[in-house]
Design a protein around this motif. Structure first.
Motif, PDB file in Angstrom:
ATOM      1  N   ALA A 107       0.829  -1.203   0.000  1.00  0.00           N
ATOM      2  CA  ALA A 107       0.000   0.000   0.000  1.00  0.00           C
ATOM      3  C   ALA A 107       0.865   1.254   0.000  1.00  0.00           C
ATOM      4  N   VAL A 108       1.882   1.261   0.838  1.00  0.00           N
ATOM      5  CA  VAL A 108       2.788   2.412   0.903  1.00  0.00           C
ATOM      6  C   VAL A 108       3.513   2.597  -0.427  1.00  0.00           C
ATOM      7  N   ALA A 109       4.005   1.508  -0.991  1.00  0.00           N
ATOM      8  CA  ALA A 109       4.794   1.590  -2.223  1.00  0.00           C
ATOM      9  C   ALA A 109       3.984   2.103  -3.403  1.00  0.00           C
ATOM     10  N   VAL A 110       2.706   1.725  -3.456  1.00  0.00           N
ATOM     11  CA  VAL A 110       1.887   2.100  -4.606  1.00  0.00           C
ATOM     12  C   VAL A 110       1.129   3.410  -4.381  1.00  0.00           C
ATOM     13  N   GLY A 111       1.240   3.963  -3.174  1.00  0.00           N
ATOM     14  CA  GLY A 111       0.635   5.266  -2.914  1.00  0.00           C
ATOM     15  C   GLY A 111      -0.782   5.248  -2.400  1.00  0.00           C
ATOM     16  N   VAL A 112      -1.259   4.095  -1.879  1.00  0.00           N
ATOM     17  CA  VAL A 112      -2.569   4.055  -1.223  1.00  0.00           C
ATOM     18  C   VAL A 112      -2.414   4.727   0.142  1.00  0.00           C
ATOM     19  N   ARG A 113      -3.187   5.769   0.379  1.00  0.00           N
ATOM     20  CA  ARG A 113      -2.954   6.590   1.564  1.00  0.00           C
ATOM     21  C   ARG A 113      -3.814   6.236   2.768  1.00  0.00           C
ATOM     22  N   ASN A 114      -4.944   5.549   2.563  1.00  0.00           N
ATOM     23  CA  ASN A 114      -5.911   5.343   3.641  1.00  0.00           C
ATOM     24  C   ASN A 114      -6.117   3.858   3.899  1.00  0.00           C
ATOM     25  N   PHE A 115      -6.061   3.470   5.175  1.00  0.00           N
ATOM     26  CA  PHE A 115      -6.048   2.051   5.538  1.00  0.00           C
ATOM     27  C   PHE A 115      -6.881   1.859   6.806  1.00  0.00           C
ATOM     28  N   VAL A 116      -7.941   1.051   6.694  1.00  0.00           N
ATOM     29  CA  VAL A 116      -8.771   0.726   7.857  1.00  0.00           C
ATOM     30  C   VAL A 116      -8.520  -0.731   8.210  1.00  0.00           C
ATOM     31  N   PHE A 117      -8.166  -0.981   9.456  1.00  0.00           N
ATOM     32  CA  PHE A 117      -7.735  -2.312   9.890  1.00  0.00           C
ATOM     33  C   PHE A 117      -8.702  -2.928  10.889  1.00  0.00           C
ATOM     34  N   LEU A 160       3.918   7.129  10.864  1.00  0.00           N
ATOM     35  CA  LEU A 160       4.976   8.087  11.200  1.00  0.00           C
ATOM     36  C   LEU A 160       6.005   8.208  10.089  1.00  0.00           C
ATOM     37  N   ALA A 161       6.394   7.080   9.512  1.00  0.00           N
ATOM     38  CA  ALA A 161       7.492   7.082   8.545  1.00  0.00           C
ATOM     39  C   ALA A 161       7.056   7.483   7.143  1.00  0.00           C
ATOM     40  N   TYR A 162       5.851   7.065   6.735  1.00  0.00           N
ATOM     41  CA  TYR A 162       5.460   7.217   5.334  1.00  0.00           C
ATOM     42  C   TYR A 162       4.199   8.052   5.125  1.00  0.00           C
ATOM     43  N   GLY A 163       3.590   8.493   6.202  1.00  0.00           N
ATOM     44  CA  GLY A 163       2.386   9.292   6.044  1.00  0.00           C
ATOM     45  C   GLY A 163       1.120   8.502   5.763  1.00  0.00           C
ATOM     46  N   LEU A 164       1.149   7.186   5.998  1.00  0.00           N
ATOM     47  CA  LEU A 164      -0.049   6.377   5.812  1.00  0.00           C
ATOM     48  C   LEU A 164      -1.101   6.798   6.833  1.00  0.00           C
ATOM     49  N   ARG A 165      -2.315   7.038   6.356  1.00  0.00           N
ATOM     50  CA  ARG A 165      -3.424   7.334   7.259  1.00  0.00           C
ATOM     51  C   ARG A 165      -4.102   6.019   7.609  1.00  0.00           C
ATOM     52  N   TYR A 166      -4.330   5.782   8.895  1.00  0.00           N
ATOM     53  CA  TYR A 166      -4.910   4.499   9.260  1.00  0.00           C
ATOM     54  C   TYR A 166      -5.906   4.640  10.413  1.00  0.00           C
ATOM     55  N   ALA A 167      -6.823   3.704  10.458  1.00  0.00           N
ATOM     56  CA  ALA A 167      -7.725   3.533  11.600  1.00  0.00           C
ATOM     57  C   ALA A 167      -7.687   2.065  11.979  1.00  0.00           C
ATOM     58  N   ALA A 168      -7.416   1.779  13.231  1.00  0.00           N
ATOM     59  CA  ALA A 168      -7.444   0.412  13.752  1.00  0.00           C
ATOM     60  C   ALA A 168      -8.660   0.297  14.655  1.00  0.00           C
ATOM     61  N   LEU A 169      -9.626  -0.499  14.235  1.00  0.00           N
ATOM     62  CA  LEU A 169     -10.872  -0.648  14.982  1.00  0.00           C
ATOM     63  C   LEU A 169     -10.828  -1.960  15.750  1.00  0.00           C
ATOM     64  N   ARG A 170     -10.908  -1.839  17.064  1.00  0.00           N
ATOM     65  CA  ARG A 170     -10.803  -3.001  17.943  1.00  0.00           C
ATOM     66  C   ARG A 170     -12.203  -3.563  18.205  1.00  0.00           C
ATOM     67  N   TYR A 171     -12.518  -4.657  17.505  1.00  0.00           N
ATOM     68  CA  TYR A 171     -13.831  -5.265  17.632  1.00  0.00           C
ATOM     69  C   TYR A 171     -13.957  -5.971  18.977  1.00  0.00           C
ATOM     70  N   GLY A 246      -9.074  13.781   5.735  1.00  0.00           N
ATOM     71  CA  GLY A 246      -7.878  14.376   6.330  1.00  0.00           C
ATOM     72  C   GLY A 246      -7.800  14.247   7.829  1.00  0.00           C
ATOM     73  N   GLY A 247      -8.692  13.460   8.427  1.00  0.00           N
ATOM     74  CA  GLY A 247      -8.663  13.278   9.866  1.00  0.00           C
ATOM     75  C   GLY A 247      -7.428  12.534  10.330  1.00  0.00           C
ATOM     76  N   PRO A 248      -7.060  12.705  11.597  1.00  0.00           N
ATOM     77  CA  PRO A 248      -5.862  12.040  12.116  1.00  0.00           C
ATOM     78  C   PRO A 248      -6.063  10.541  12.282  1.00  0.00           C
ATOM     79  N   ASN A 249      -4.951   9.830  12.377  1.00  0.00           N
ATOM     80  CA  ASN A 249      -4.999   8.393  12.620  1.00  0.00           C
ATOM     81  C   ASN A 249      -5.804   8.103  13.878  1.00  0.00           C
ATOM     82  N   LEU A 250      -6.413   6.916  13.889  1.00  0.00           N
ATOM     83  CA  LEU A 250      -7.391   6.620  14.933  1.00  0.00           C
ATOM     84  C   LEU A 250      -7.278   5.166  15.375  1.00  0.00           C
ATOM     85  N   VAL A 251      -7.320   4.961  16.672  1.00  0.00           N
ATOM     86  CA  VAL A 251      -7.521   3.631  17.253  1.00  0.00           C
ATOM     87  C   VAL A 251      -8.775   3.722  18.100  1.00  0.00           C
TER      88      VAL A 251
END
Length: 341
Positions: A107-117, A160-171, A246-251
């Protein structure tokens, strides 16, 4: 909201298939990556591209991202059975951690910026706080929980390193089925309580095992925060929009803030079905904490999430309706496979 394609890994599975419905309802183009080891191709709606393959295949992920102009990934693919992770931890670290690492890297290499986990409350282990907030110390007691926590940490570092935006949702514990009857929990191997109880209610099982009755809870059985799959998927939709805006990363925790015991779930299923199926006492399972209940304040306050299906009887009824639908088509094959268990 952006109209870029969303790649849903594990989209042929239980929660992933509901996510696809929500994305399509919102007019979002979707592509699915699933190895079909547990998912079903039939769970992917007609017209949605399904690529059969492994999320750990970085070249394949890169090709999908470029071909379909993917702007976001929602990552459900993974192994989820706690006792299995205790019995075979290396398989869980491979599937949940190593392959997630390859997916994130691609995802980082190909430029996908948003990641929901798709993370889990199992990262908290046997924490005594109730409800559990996101700042509760993380001390998973199973390889399943540890494998998910490692992926959370990789996402944080990639952010932090690559600017990936992510949300980790703890089910917490996901259950129920699409209210319109379009999807439900259809996998061949059931492990979650409400699914198993529904199978007992429709006669696909001779009864139900109750794993442990001596926990320090109100009735001696494990307590879990059961969240309806549609409410969980809505949290994913809001998290995706948050990142794309553009919201900040989220857990964030995903649950209702109150739990039901094993005995209470069984009672709800018996009421909904009118069937007094047998319940057998069984020893505790390795890696099962006594209680897991969410503090979902962050989810509500950050994303404006509102629970719409937070009623145990309603959750159970929707799961039962789906199971009855499946039973009519699967009963002969299921009975043969289970040896009339």
């Amino acid at each position: 909201m952006t109209s870029s394609n969303v790649l849903v890994t594990g989209g042929a599975g239980y929660i992933g298939s509901h996510m696809i419905l929500a994305l399509r309802d919102a007019g979002r183009p979707v592509v699915v990556l699933d190895d079909l080891s547990t998912g079903l191709a039939a769970a992917v709606p007609a017209g949605v591209p399904l690529v059969r393959g492994c999320v750990g295949d970085a070249d394949l992920v890169t090709s999908i991202a470029r071909t379909y102009r993917v702007g976001a990934i929602v990552h459900f693919a993974g192994s989820i059975v706690v006792p299995d992770s205790v019995a075979d931890p290396m398989a869980y670290y491979l599937n949940n951690t190593v392959r997630s690492r390859e997916l994130i890297s691609a995802a980082v290499a190909v430029g996908v910026r948003n990641f929901v986990f798709s993370s889990t409350a199992a990262v908290y282990g046997e924490a005594s706080a109730e409800p559990l907030g996101e700042d509760t110390p993380l001390a998973p007691v199973s390889p399943y929980g540890a494998s998910k926590l490692m992926t959370e940490r990789m996402l944080a570092d990639a952010g932090l390193a690559y600017g990936l935006r992510y949300a980790a949702l703890r089910y917490f514990n996901v259950a129920g089925a699409d209210p319109l009857g379009r999807a439900g929990q259809s996998g061949g191997r059931a492990t979650h309580l409400i699914k198993l109880a529904a199978q007992a209610a429709v006669g696909l099982r001779a009864g139900l095992d109750c794993f442990g009755d001596d926990y320090p809870t109100r009735d001696g059985t494990c307590v879990r925060d059961y969240i309806h799959v549609s409410d969980l998927v809505q949290a994913h939709m809001l998290a995706l929009g948050h990142l794309e805006g553009g919201g900040p990363n989220l857990v964030a925790n995903c649950g209702y803030g109150f739990g039901a015991s094993v005995r209470e779930v069984i009672g709800a299923m018996k009421r909904a079905s009118g069937v007094d199926f047998p319940v057998r006492p069984a020893p505790r399972r390795a890696g099962d904490p006594a209680a897991l209940v969410a503090d979902a304040t962050r989810l509500r306050e950050t994303l404006g999430w509102v629970a719409r299906h937070d009623d145990l009887d309603g959750i159970v009824a929707s799961a039962l309706a789906w199971e009855r639908r499946l039973a009519e088509t699967r009963r002969p094959a299921f009975t043969a496979a289970m040896g009339h268990a």
